[in-house]
Scaffold this motif. Structure first.
Motif, PDB file in Angstrom:
ATOM      1  N   UNK A   1       9.333  13.596  37.243  1.00 12.57           N
ATOM      2  CA  UNK A   1       7.922  13.371  36.937  1.00 12.57           C
ATOM      3  C   UNK A   1       7.497  14.318  35.820  1.00 12.57           C
ATOM      4  N   UNK A   2       6.695  13.821  34.881  1.00 10.97           N
ATOM      5  CA  UNK A   2       6.348  14.616  33.709  1.00 10.97           C
ATOM      6  C   UNK A   2       5.041  15.380  33.847  1.00 10.97           C
ATOM      7  N   UNK A   3       4.248  15.136  34.889  1.00  9.53           N
ATOM      8  CA  UNK A   3       2.954  15.790  35.043  1.00  9.53           C
ATOM      9  C   UNK A   3       1.960  14.808  35.620  1.00  9.53           C
ATOM     10  N   UNK A   4       0.758  15.291  35.916  1.00 10.50           N
ATOM     11  CA  UNK A   4      -0.265  14.444  36.535  1.00 10.50           C
ATOM     12  C   UNK A   4      -1.537  14.458  35.691  1.00 10.50           C
TER      13      UNK A   4
ATOM     14  N   UNK B   1       5.865  11.776  28.352  1.00 17.36           N
ATOM     15  CA  UNK B   1       4.583  12.377  28.735  1.00 17.36           C
ATOM     16  C   UNK B   1       3.559  11.264  28.883  1.00 17.36           C
ATOM     17  N   UNK B   2       2.494  11.547  29.645  1.00 18.25           N
ATOM     18  CA  UNK B   2       1.408  10.566  29.790  1.00 18.25           C
ATOM     19  C   UNK B   2       0.101  11.303  29.997  1.00 18.25           C
ATOM     20  N   UNK B   3      -0.987  10.638  29.659  1.00 17.57           N
ATOM     21  CA  UNK B   3      -2.302  11.261  29.766  1.00 17.57           C
ATOM     22  C   UNK B   3      -3.378  10.190  29.791  1.00 17.57           C
ATOM     23  N   UNK B   4      -4.354  10.353  30.679  1.00 26.20           N
ATOM     24  CA  UNK B   4      -5.539   9.500  30.689  1.00 26.20           C
ATOM     25  C   UNK B   4      -6.403   9.854  29.479  1.00 26.20           C
ATOM     26  N   UNK B   5      -6.916   8.846  28.785  1.00 25.92           N
ATOM     27  CA  UNK B   5      -7.694   9.049  27.564  1.00 25.92           C
ATOM     28  C   UNK B   5      -9.132   8.576  27.790  1.00 25.92           C
ATOM     29  N   UNK B   6     -10.127   9.458  27.672  1.00 22.07           N
ATOM     30  CA  UNK B   6     -11.518   9.028  27.849  1.00 22.07           C
ATOM     31  C   UNK B   6     -11.990   8.176  26.676  1.00 22.07           C
ATOM     32  N   UNK B   7     -13.049   7.417  26.937  1.00 21.64           N
ATOM     33  CA  UNK B   7     -13.608   6.551  25.908  1.00 21.64           C
ATOM     34  C   UNK B   7     -15.122   6.697  25.892  1.00 21.64           C
ATOM     35  N   UNK B   8     -15.687   6.695  24.690  1.00 21.70           N
ATOM     36  CA  UNK B   8     -17.144   6.783  24.563  1.00 21.70           C
ATOM     37  C   UNK B   8     -17.827   5.549  25.115  1.00 21.70           C
ATOM     38  N   UNK B   9     -17.107   4.439  25.228  1.00 17.73           N
ATOM     39  CA  UNK B   9     -17.706   3.181  25.676  1.00 17.73           C
ATOM     40  C   UNK B   9     -17.646   2.989  27.184  1.00 17.73           C
ATOM     41  N   UNK B  10     -17.018   3.937  27.900  1.00 20.40           N
ATOM     42  CA  UNK B  10     -16.874   3.776  29.343  1.00 20.40           C
ATOM     43  C   UNK B  10     -17.064   5.115  30.041  1.00 20.40           C
ATOM     44  N   UNK B  11     -17.876   5.119  31.090  1.00 22.68           N
ATOM     45  CA  UNK B  11     -18.114   6.356  31.840  1.00 22.68           C
ATOM     46  C   UNK B  11     -16.863   6.802  32.578  1.00 22.68           C
ATOM     47  N   UNK B  12     -16.044   5.857  32.992  1.00 21.62           N
ATOM     48  CA  UNK B  12     -14.805   6.150  33.704  1.00 21.62           C
ATOM     49  C   UNK B  12     -13.638   5.717  32.831  1.00 21.62           C
ATOM     50  N   UNK B  13     -12.682   6.616  32.553  1.00 22.36           N
ATOM     51  CA  UNK B  13     -11.547   6.230  31.708  1.00 22.36           C
ATOM     52  C   UNK B  13     -10.771   5.055  32.297  1.00 22.36           C
ATOM     53  N   UNK B  14     -10.378   4.131  31.437  1.00 27.96           N
ATOM     54  CA  UNK B  14      -9.629   2.954  31.872  1.00 27.96           C
ATOM     55  C   UNK B  14      -8.316   2.796  31.118  1.00 27.96           C
ATOM     56  N   UNK B  15      -7.979   3.783  30.273  1.00 23.19           N
ATOM     57  CA  UNK B  15      -6.776   3.682  29.445  1.00 23.19           C
ATOM     58  C   UNK B  15      -5.977   4.982  29.557  1.00 23.19           C
ATOM     59  N   UNK B  16      -4.650   4.847  29.602  1.00 23.02           N
ATOM     60  CA  UNK B  16      -3.750   5.992  29.530  1.00 23.02           C
ATOM     61  C   UNK B  16      -2.713   5.715  28.458  1.00 23.02           C
ATOM     62  N   UNK B  17      -2.168   6.794  27.880  1.00 33.25           N
ATOM     63  CA  UNK B  17      -1.084   6.689  26.915  1.00 33.25           C
ATOM     64  C   UNK B  17       0.177   7.298  27.512  1.00 33.25           C
ATOM     65  N   UNK B  18       1.325   6.789  27.076  1.00 35.92           N
ATOM     66  CA  UNK B  18       2.613   7.385  27.410  1.00 35.92           C
ATOM     67  C   UNK B  18       3.447   7.458  26.146  1.00 35.92           C
ATOM     68  N   UNK B  19       4.007   8.627  25.860  1.00 37.15           N
ATOM     69  CA  UNK B  19       4.880   8.781  24.699  1.00 37.15           C
ATOM     70  C   UNK B  19       6.263   8.272  25.055  1.00 37.15           C
ATOM     71  N   UNK B  20       6.881   7.531  24.115  1.00 35.01           N
ATOM     72  CA  UNK B  20       8.109   6.831  24.474  1.00 35.01           C
ATOM     73  C   UNK B  20       8.942   6.541  23.222  1.00 35.01           C
ATOM     74  N   UNK B  21       9.811   5.537  23.346  1.00 34.22           N
ATOM     75  CA  UNK B  21      10.704   5.113  22.285  1.00 34.22           C
ATOM     76  C   UNK B  21      11.096   3.659  22.528  1.00 34.22           C
ATOM     77  N   UNK B  22      11.557   2.992  21.470  1.00 39.57           N
ATOM     78  CA  UNK B  22      12.071   1.643  21.658  1.00 39.57           C
ATOM     79  C   UNK B  22      13.534   1.666  22.097  1.00 39.57           C
ATOM     80  N   UNK B  23      14.191   2.819  22.001  1.00 38.90           N
ATOM     81  CA  UNK B  23      15.563   2.934  22.485  1.00 38.90           C
ATOM     82  C   UNK B  23      15.578   2.701  23.991  1.00 38.90           C
TER      83      UNK B  23
END
Length: 322
Positions: A58-61, A121-143
């Motif tokens: 696991x990479x983190x929470x 790695x992964x992280x929830x990303x806040x948005x100015x258009x939403x009070x509650x974050x609905x998007x997360x990013x994960x760093x990765x590769x096509x390999x």
């Protein structure tokens, strides 16, 4: 990792899980008193990660309320040190009852949902258009699988319904082979990567290339737009830590080069005020640099905390005025 505002959750134990769930990483949960300088945190529970082998490394929470999100990043190899498979899952957990946290789901559909690629790695990303974050990013590769050459990728994941998460997009950057970490400052994302993917055969499987830095516009968090990728002349086996200091200034920690795997890591400062031309400045070298966090105290003074083999170093941050 903090669960707002009264709990702390850490990932402890051996990183490799077995199919029976009787071994592997566990969640260690503490309650945090209202005055933590007066009273110590109190142990609540320690529970398994509940999804077998998929829960290895696991990479983190990252939390939205009592729901935690995390990714995994690991690979297998044969007796000749050839990579035989890569794995990267994106997972959701429910911590609403800290005594019995529950596994909710693993990402299984949409762009970037292929779990045969590392998700470093992964992280929830806040948005100015939403009070509650609905998007997360994960760093990765096509390999994927046994193929260790590919292009760096940022997976965009809709987490609005944790039980039915959906891959939204995969942003691919050809100048880099593997993304390792990222941090955001308002509408800008800085992503650290490497010009090479995993090395196969091993036994040192780390990338043998150079640090890359990619800036992205995340005004629309569901649609990150790459701006520029800087391919540096700094060799590194990976850059697993990134933190935003404010004002489009970032800190990153890069591992030593492939040719000196036991050497010191480097704390670097990235000036991305010009998003088209980010500049990286080596700040200090130290053995065992790993954990890093930027914090601001009640007097609005910012500090960068970095752990290493000698303990914890704390730097006061003064941002440029323009």
């Amino acid at each position: 990792t903090a669960v707002a505002p009264a709990m702390l959750v850490d990932i402890v134990g051996p990183p490799v899980a077995n199919s029976a769930g009787t071994a592997g990483p566990t969640f260690l949960i503490y309650s945090v008193p209202a005055s933590p300088l007066v009273s110590q945190p109190q142990y609540i529970s320690q529970v398994s990660t509940q999804c077998g082998v998929a829960c290895s490394y696991l990479t983190g929470l990252s939390f939205v309320g009592a729901t935690a999100f995390t990714s995994t990043s690991w690979y297998s190899y044969d007796a000749n040190y050839n990579v035989t498979g890569q794995r990267g899952d994106f997972l959701a957990y429910d911590f609403s009852n800290p005594y019995t946290p529950l596994f909710v789901s693993a990402l299984g559909s949409g762009a970037g949902s292929n779990n045969a690629s590392l998700k470093t790695a992964s992280l929830v990303i806040p948005s100015a258009s939403s009070a509650v974050p609905t998007v997360a990013y994960a760093s990765s590769t096509t390999a994927a699988g046994t193929t260790t050459s590919g292009s760096a990728a940022l997976d965009v994941i809709n987490i609005a319904t944790p039980a039915a998460m959906q891959g939204v997009a995969q942003v691919v950057v050809g100048e880099s082979s593997l993304f390792f970490s990222f941090a955001y400052d308002n509408t800008m994302l800085l992503v650290a990567g490497n010009t090479n993917g995993l090395t196969s055969p091993g036994p040192n499987f780390a990338p043998s290339g150079n640090l890359t830095l990619t800036t992205m516009d995340i005004t629309n968090v569901s649609n990150p737009v790459p701006i520029q990728t800087l391919v540096t002349n700094f060799p590194s086996m990976g850059t697993y830590q990134a933190a935003a200091l404010g004002g489009s200034i970032f800190a990153i920690v890069s591992d030593p080069p492939y040719t000196d795997p036991l050497g010191p890591s480097v704390l670097q400062i990235v000036d991305a005020r010009d998003r088209q031309n980010p500049v990286v400045y080596p700040f200090t070298s130290q053995f065992g640099l790993y954990g890093m966090a930027a914090v601001t105290n009640s007097a609005n003074t910012e500090f960068l905390m970095v752990s290493d083999l000698l303990g914890l170093s704390i730097y006061q941050v003064t941002l440029p005025s323009s």
